[in-house]
Design an enzyme around this catalytic site. Structure first.
Site, PDB file in Angstrom:
ATOM      1  N   GLY A   1       0.788  -1.339  -0.194  1.00 39.47           N
ATOM      2  CA  GLY A   1      -0.037   0.010   0.064  1.00 39.47           C
ATOM      3  C   GLY A   1       1.030   1.459   0.028  1.00 39.47           C
ATOM      4  O   GLY A   1       2.104   1.063  -0.287  1.00 39.47           O
ATOM      5  N   SER A   2       0.230   2.336   0.063  1.00 44.71           N
ATOM      6  CA  SER A   2      -1.129   2.876   0.017  1.00 44.71           C
ATOM      7  C   SER A   2      -1.404   2.925  -1.563  1.00 44.71           C
ATOM      8  O   SER A   2      -0.621   2.753  -2.281  1.00 44.71           O
ATOM      9  CB  SER A   2      -1.182   4.293   0.547  1.00 44.71           C
ATOM     10  N   SER A   3      -2.798   3.135  -1.644  1.00 43.21           N
ATOM     11  CA  SER A   3      -3.243   3.309  -3.063  1.00 43.21           C
ATOM     12  C   SER A   3      -2.367   4.205  -3.942  1.00 43.21           C
ATOM     13  O   SER A   3      -2.266   4.311  -5.277  1.00 43.21           O
ATOM     14  CB  SER A   3      -4.542   3.586  -3.107  1.00 43.21           C
TER      15      SER A   3
END
Length: 139
Positions: free
Chosen positions: A63-65
């Site tokens: 992650g993160s997006s």
């Protein structure tokens, strides 16, 4: 000794270069300097190493997006890995690679495969097999 194995493309393409192998996932968001390709995540064992021009090998992304946008930016700048081998699919990294191909017409292969036995410094070749599967050669 040459070792060959097959994998599944998340984004098809070809690349060859030196492996940079990590046993821990790496986040591109906050973990990579997009201007240089240096690993900046102080909690990652690769801190200070550079991913530019390497075949990055790791279990998955982390992650993160927003990692997708950082990956796309590193591809645009030429500071990205030239290919990524993962043990598990990673939709966030796939989105970044696909966006870079669409926006910048630069393709960076992203492959899910068995990474066992690949160590940093190995010469890796990623190519498209006759059946469209990813073929990974070490040696």
């Amino acid at each position: 000794m040459t070792i060959e194995r097959t994998g599944t493309f998340q984004l098809a393409g070809e690349a060859q270069g030196q492996a940079l192998v990590f046993s821990q996932p790496l986040s591109f968001w906050g973990g990579i300097d997009a201007e240089t390709g240096d690993i900046t995540d102080h909690s990652h064992p690769g801190l200070g190493q550079n991913v530019a021009g390497k075949i990055l090998v790791m279990p998955s992304g982390r992650g993160s997006s927003s990692s997708s946008s950082v990956l796309a930016e590193t591809i645009r700048r030429g500071t990205a890995p030239i290919g990524i081998l993962l043990e598990r699919p990673d939709p966030i990294l796939a989105v970044g690679a696909i966006i870079a191909e669409f926006l910048y017409e630069i393709r960076m292969p992203l492959v899910v495969c068995d990474t066992m036995g690949i160590v940093s410094g190995d010469r890796i070749v990623i190519c498209v097999g006759k059946d469209g599967a990813a073929v990974i050669r070490k040696g």
